[in-house]
Motif scaffolding. Structure first.
Motif, short mmCIF file in Angstrom:
data_model
loop_
_atom_site.label_atom_id
_atom_site.label_comp_id
_atom_site.label_asym_id
_atom_site.label_seq_id
_atom_site.Cartn_x
_atom_site.Cartn_y
_atom_site.Cartn_z
N ARG A 39 -9.63 6.89 5.46
CA ARG A 39 -9.99 6.60 4.08
C ARG A 39 -11.48 6.32 3.97
N ASP A 40 -11.98 6.51 2.77
CA ASP A 40 -13.37 6.18 2.52
C ASP A 40 -13.55 4.67 2.50
N PRO A 41 -14.72 4.17 2.85
CA PRO A 41 -14.98 2.73 2.71
C PRO A 41 -14.68 2.25 1.30
N GLY A 42 -13.99 1.13 1.21
CA GLY A 42 -13.65 0.58 -0.09
C GLY A 42 -12.33 1.10 -0.65
N ASP A 43 -11.77 2.16 -0.07
CA ASP A 43 -10.48 2.70 -0.51
C ASP A 43 -9.38 1.91 0.20
N PRO A 44 -8.64 1.06 -0.53
CA PRO A 44 -7.74 0.11 0.15
C PRO A 44 -6.43 0.73 0.61
N LEU A 45 -5.93 0.20 1.69
CA LEU A 45 -4.58 0.49 2.17
C LEU A 45 -3.72 -0.67 1.68
N ARG A 46 -2.73 -0.37 0.84
CA ARG A 46 -1.99 -1.43 0.17
C ARG A 46 -0.70 -1.77 0.91
N PHE A 47 -0.47 -3.05 1.09
CA PHE A 47 0.77 -3.58 1.63
C PHE A 47 1.40 -4.44 0.52
N GLU A 48 2.57 -4.98 0.78
CA GLU A 48 3.16 -5.85 -0.23
C GLU A 48 2.42 -7.18 -0.24
N GLY A 49 1.73 -7.47 -1.33
CA GLY A 49 1.06 -8.76 -1.50
C GLY A 49 -0.40 -8.78 -1.12
N PHE A 50 -0.91 -7.73 -0.48
CA PHE A 50 -2.32 -7.73 -0.11
C PHE A 50 -2.75 -6.29 0.20
N SER A 51 -4.06 -6.12 0.40
CA SER A 51 -4.57 -4.80 0.76
C SER A 51 -5.72 -4.98 1.75
N VAL A 52 -6.02 -3.91 2.48
CA VAL A 52 -7.11 -3.91 3.46
C VAL A 52 -7.91 -2.63 3.26
N ALA A 53 -9.25 -2.75 3.34
CA ALA A 53 -10.11 -1.59 3.21
C ALA A 53 -11.23 -1.68 4.24
#
Length: 405
Positions: A39-53
């Protein structure tokens, strides 16, 4: 409606039970890093309740060199910038959500029947991760035809599945024949408990006394599809609004060779005969599928299609084969015969037909002569009414009929 994905918008949160303690496997963490790298920087990977980018590249030192804050975790509060080591610690604290993502995104994969079915087993689109993991720790049971499927979770978030006959629910594994290769199911579905060949795999005649006690997600799906071929695929098509149904007339019009005779049944005779076929072959007592085909696009049959969880999209080979035989039998010229029966004997004939049609003959005890289909009562009726050649002693009401023979 399409299945929501594992990284869709967060489901509503409620007073969920505490999920079991889960250790974050290194494979799951590596899969997160690989997904972020794609993913591009800043494009988040979403989980239940939070995300990581991945962190945006910046020039904080003012020397013209780009630097990265590595990763950004957002969970409703102010985003937190983390190193890879710190990200590992943060994801370990959120291991249920991460392992849930990993199971469906990387282990199960593809958006299709397998993924939809495995998510359905644990109500993944209607319950939170915490609620599901708490339930999985106890074991979530689902019925699929005559199968009982139990889904559980390990302390690493891995899914394990126990697949067995519903009649064997609660039986210890060591009291059943255990298998680990899903293709072994091909032998288990060939014959019923009496050793008779099963031409229809969705007939409610699956034998038991076996278990697949510890299957992974892909093998569990393979075992179910081997026992009930195409049922998951058609169930998924129906949920997606893509089930292609072939109705009776269309199916019969494409018959050829020895089966082409079925097409003659439709000449000016309506579709009452198709109702008889559906009642004989497609009732819940004969097939676990839910019949979705009708006479044609504009004409529904008068017979209920059943309430099975998986749909039947066209007349099957068993129905076509039986219809061919009935077509020939129904082409005979009807004759009227006269028989002398007592009222009790008439009721007995009705009882015998019902018992045979419903498969209840083996349930009628030899000592129970109150039952019309009792073997000794049937033998008495045969001794009374049959001649020496084994023919029922009826008399044609039209003498000319006898001469024509």
């Amino acid at each position: 409606m399409p299945e929501p994905t594992a990284d869709s918008a967060d489901p509503p949160q409620g007073d969920d039970p505490e999920p079991p303690e889960i250790d974050l496997p290194s494979d799951a963490f590596d899969a997160v890093l690989d997904a972020l790298a794609e993913r591009d920087p800043g494009d988040p990977l979403r989980f239940e309740g939070f995300s990581v980018a991945r962190g945006e590249e910046t020039d904080d030192e003012g020397d013209g060199e780009s630097v990265s804050d590595e990763y950004v975790l957002a969970d409703g509060d102010r985003p937190t910038r983390l190193s890879e080591r710190e990200l590992h610690a943060a994801l370990s604290e959120r291991a249920p959500a991460v392992t849930d993502w990993y199971v469906f995104e990387r282990v199960v994969g593809e958006f299709g029947p397998r993924r939809a079915f495995l998510r359905w087993l644990e109500d993944a689109n209607g319950a939170t991760v915490a609620a599901r993991y708490a339930a999985l720790a106890e074991g979530i049971e689902r019925a699929w035809g005559e199968l009982r499927i139990t889904a559980t979770v390990t302390d690493r978030g891995e899914r394990r599945y126990d697949v067995r006959h519903a009649d064997d629910a609660g039986v210890p594994v060591d009291e059943l024949d255990a298998y680990d290769d899903p293709l072994d199911a091909r032998d288990l579905v060939t014959f019923d408990e009496k050793g008779r060949y099963r031409p229809l795999k969705t007939a409610p005649s699956l034998a038991g006394d076996w278990v697949f006690p510890d299957l992974g997600p892909r093998d569990a799906y393979e075992a179910v599809e081997t026992i009930y071929p195409a049922t998951v695929a058609n169930w998924h098509r129906e949920r997606e609004g893509e089930l292609d149904v072939t109705h009776w007339r269309e199916a019969m019009e494409r018959q050829s060779g020895i089966y082409g005779v079925i097409k003659t049944w439709d000449r000016g005779e309506g579709y009452e005969h198709v109702n008889w076929v559906a009642e004989a072959c497609c009732d819940d007592s004969q097939c676990l599928k839910r019949r979705e085909w009708e006479y044609d696009d504009e004409t529904d049959l008068d017979v209920d299609g059943g309430d099975g969880v998986f749909p039947c999209r066209e007349p099957c080979s068993v129905v076509v084969s039986a219809a061919r035989k009935w077509t020939r039998l129904e082409s005979e010229v009807p004759r009227t015969y006269e028989f002398e029966l007592t009222p009790s004997e008439k009721e007995q004939v009705e009882d015998i037909i019902d018992a045979v049609a419903d498969g209840r003959i083996d349930e009628i005890r030899e000592a129970d002569t109150k039952e019309g289909a009792n073997r000794y009562r049937a033998r008495f009726l045969r001794a009374k009414l049959f001649d020496d050649e084994g023919n029922l002693g009826g008399v044609p009401t039209d003498p000319d009929e006898e001469d024509e023979e």
